[in-house]
Design a protein around this motif. Structure first.
Motif, PDB file in Angstrom:
ATOM      1  N   VAL A 100      36.438 -30.168  -5.697  1.00 19.06           N
ATOM      2  CA  VAL A 100      35.590 -31.359  -5.654  1.00 19.06           C
ATOM      3  C   VAL A 100      36.361 -32.579  -6.139  1.00 19.06           C
ATOM      4  N   TRP A 152      33.688 -26.724 -12.100  1.00 15.55           N
ATOM      5  CA  TRP A 152      32.700 -27.075 -11.058  1.00 15.55           C
ATOM      6  C   TRP A 152      32.028 -25.821 -10.526  1.00 15.55           C
ATOM      7  N   ALA A 154      30.494 -29.358   0.636  1.00 16.86           N
ATOM      8  CA  ALA A 154      31.892 -29.364   0.216  1.00 16.86           C
ATOM      9  C   ALA A 154      32.826 -29.887   1.298  1.00 16.86           C
ATOM     10  N   GLN A 174      30.522 -33.253   3.157  1.00 14.84           N
ATOM     11  CA  GLN A 174      30.049 -34.151   2.093  1.00 14.84           C
ATOM     12  C   GLN A 174      28.831 -34.958   2.543  1.00 14.84           C
TER      13      GLN A 174
END
Length: 298
Positions: free
Chosen positions: A53, A71, A216, A219
């Motif tokens: 990320v 994360w 991911a 986005q």
């Protein structure tokens, strides 16, 4: 059904067969079967993270990669429990795609999935692509043994990390006793894949109602799992009036399990559950429906 030889190409393994004209049916004349896949992975902090990320400052990677490992770790400490609550509140079960090594790494999460009677399916032993595994047969067996020892039940399904396979992965899975796979995202109904150990069934999975892609990779905004999932379901529900369909929802604790996304997963389930003629089920239950009709037709 068995085969004298394995398919030598992907097309030989799973010949082209359009969905029109098939006889597949769902119980109770349901239009859509919806299954949820909760993915639990073991990201080793000593290695490169499967996903990130936060890029490294000035493009200089460093191990351990604490920000990106953390994360993911948030999902296992916090996000996963939101999934447990959301599903339990609606009386739903998930298929639990779990790394074999995650049984030891995250025992409380695995115990919660077992207590909820989720359908445990193999997801590799550690989180990494199958084509980078030195001995796939051993890794598959190690995964099956770890999950089987924990649940006391046979492992029936498999989802490869990142949906990765080599030419022989499905052969090895079938030889190890796996009955269904989620790697072949090419249909809205279960279909048979030819292997050198007989047929293995592809249960429809998803790369688009999948939070790895949504959150991911692409986005998308936090509500994307609801808006895209709603549109997916609505179309399948319309089409399912004549040809039944299967819809998958694939979620990861570190992505959809975070505070700013979980409400949209709840909204998606509530939208689906407001419709009649929907079957909420697991991958193993879809497999059994398909197999029962195969047997009846043989």
């Amino acid at each position: 059904m068995s085969n004298d030889r394995p398919g030598r190409t992907v097309r030989e393994r799973i010949p082209y067969d359009p969905i029109v004209g098939r006889r597949f049916k769902l119980p109770g004349k349901a239009r859509v079967a919806v299954w949820t896949i909760v993915n639990v992975e073991n990201w080793e902090p000593t290695g490169a993270m499967p996903r990130a990320v936060l890029p490294p400052p000035m493009g200089q990677p460093l191990l351990p990669d604490v920000p990106n490992w953390a994360w993911h770790e948030y999902g296992m400490r916090v996000g996963f429990w939101r999934f447990v609550d959301v599903l339990a509140a609606r009386g739903l079960k998930a298929s639990f795609a779990v790394n074999g090594s995650a049984i030891a790494a995250y025992p409380a999460a695995c115990e919660a999935a077992r207590a909820a009677d989720w359908d445990f399916i193999g997801h590799g032993f550690v989180q990494g692509p199958m084509h980078r595994v030195a001995d796939q047969a051993a890794a598959i067996r190690q995964t099956i043994d770890a999950i089987g020892a924990f649940t006391g039940k046979p492992v029936r399904g498999w989802e490869s990390p990142g949906l990765t396979e080599t030419d022989e992965t499905v052969d090895l899975l079938a030889e190890a006793g796996i009955e269904y796979v989620a790697d072949w995202v090419l249909d809205d109904q279960p279909v048979a894949i030819r292997t050198r150990a007989g047929e293995i069934v592809s249960v429809p999975y998803t790369v688009e109602i999948n939070d790895v892609v949504l959150s991911a990779v692409q986005q998308q905004p936090s509500d994307a799992i609801f808006t895209r999932g709603r549109d997916q379901f609505d179309r399948l529900y319309q089409e399912g009036a004549t040809v039944p369909r299967v819809m998958a929802i694939s979620i990861h604790p570190y992505l959809t399990g975070v505070p700013h996304r979980i409400r949209y997963l709840e909204a998606l389930y509530d939208h689906i559950l407001a419709h009649d003629d929907v079957l909420m089920c697991t991958g193993a239950e879809i497999l059994d429906i398909f197999r029962s009709q195969q047997d009846a037709g043989s």
